[in-house]
Design an enzyme around this catalytic site. Structure first.
Site, short mmCIF file in Angstrom:
data_model
loop_
_atom_site.label_atom_id
_atom_site.label_comp_id
_atom_site.label_asym_id
_atom_site.label_seq_id
_atom_site.Cartn_x
_atom_site.Cartn_y
_atom_site.Cartn_z
N CYS A 4 0.83 -1.20 0.00
CA CYS A 4 0.00 0.00 0.00
C CYS A 4 0.87 1.26 0.00
O CYS A 4 1.69 1.47 0.90
CB CYS A 4 -0.92 -0.01 1.22
N HIS A 46 -3.74 0.94 8.43
CA HIS A 46 -4.36 0.72 7.12
C HIS A 46 -5.85 0.48 7.28
O HIS A 46 -6.28 -0.52 7.86
CB HIS A 46 -3.73 -0.47 6.39
N HIS A 99 -8.31 8.22 2.89
CA HIS A 99 -7.66 9.53 2.94
C HIS A 99 -8.70 10.63 2.79
O HIS A 99 -9.67 10.49 2.05
CB HIS A 99 -6.58 9.67 1.86
P1 AMP Z 1 -8.31 9.32 -4.68
O1 AMP Z 1 -8.70 9.40 -6.12
O2 AMP Z 1 -9.29 9.94 -3.75
O3 AMP Z 1 -7.92 7.91 -4.28
O4 AMP Z 1 -7.04 10.23 -4.53
C1 AMP Z 1 -5.73 9.77 -4.50
C2 AMP Z 1 -4.86 10.99 -4.47
O5 AMP Z 1 -3.58 10.60 -4.05
C3 AMP Z 1 -4.71 11.70 -5.80
O6 AMP Z 1 -5.14 13.06 -5.64
C4 AMP Z 1 -3.21 11.62 -6.09
O7 AMP Z 1 -2.71 12.79 -6.70
C5 AMP Z 1 -2.64 11.40 -4.72
N1 AMP Z 1 -1.38 10.68 -4.67
C6 AMP Z 1 -1.09 9.50 -5.24
N2 AMP Z 1 0.16 9.12 -4.95
C7 AMP Z 1 0.67 10.09 -4.16
C8 AMP Z 1 1.94 10.29 -3.53
N3 AMP Z 1 2.94 9.40 -3.64
N4 AMP Z 1 2.13 11.43 -2.81
C9 AMP Z 1 1.13 12.33 -2.69
N5 AMP Z 1 -0.08 12.19 -3.25
C10 AMP Z 1 -0.31 11.10 -3.98
ZN ZN Z 2 -2.39 1.31 3.58
#
Ligand code: AMP
Ligand code: ZN
Length: 114
Positions: A4, A46, A99
């Site tokens: 993850c 998680h 998140h």
């Molecule tokens: P969701 O579509 O709600 O799952 O949003 C996932 C978010 O995580 C997106 O806005 C991505 O830009 C962000 N994201 C993915 N990988 C990373 C990372 N390594 N660091 C910071 N943000 C991330």
């Molecule tokens: Zn996780």
């Protein structure tokens, strides 16, 4: 959850631009910001999605919601902010670790995705 990405960020295995951390929660800037201020708040534990949270997670969820206000202000949201929790496939969730998106900053900013 060894595969993850957000668990790895929580553990510091993958670098992130952290804006807050304590024993239960990490907040870091979104890699692809959709607003002048855009950061994510995650539990270190998680939890796959809001749909997977258990009743015993509710104090943690409440703490995360409470943090939105404090961190949004610290990050420069002076006139409000938006909180988004994409949940599950039909909820547009791409990363399967719960998140909270916090978005804000001076308008106008792109609104179509949130
Ligand atoms: P969701 O579509 O709600 O799952 O949003 C996932 C978010 O995580 C997106 O806005 C991505 O830009 C962000 N994201 C993915 N990988 C990373 C990372 N390594 N660091 C910071 N943000 C991330
Ligand atoms: Zn996780």
């Amino acid at each position: 959850m060894s595969d993850c990405i957000f668990c790895k960020i929580a553990e510091g295995e993958i670098p992130s631009n952290k804006v807050y951390e304590d024993d239960e929660v990490v907040a870091f800037k979104d890699l692809h910001p959709q607003a002048p201020v855009h950061f994510l708040i995650i539990p270190k534990k998680h939890i796959t999605s809001l749909d997977h949270a258990q009743p015993e997670d509710e104090p943690l969820l409440g703490k995360m919601l409470g943090l939105t206000r404090r961190l949004a202000r610290e990050q420069g949201c002076e006139n409000g902010f938006r909180v988004v929790i994409n949940t599950g496939r039909d909820g547009g969730q791409e990363v399967p670790h719960l998140h909270i998106h916090v978005l804000g900053g001076p308008r106008p900013w792109k609104r179509n995705e949130f």
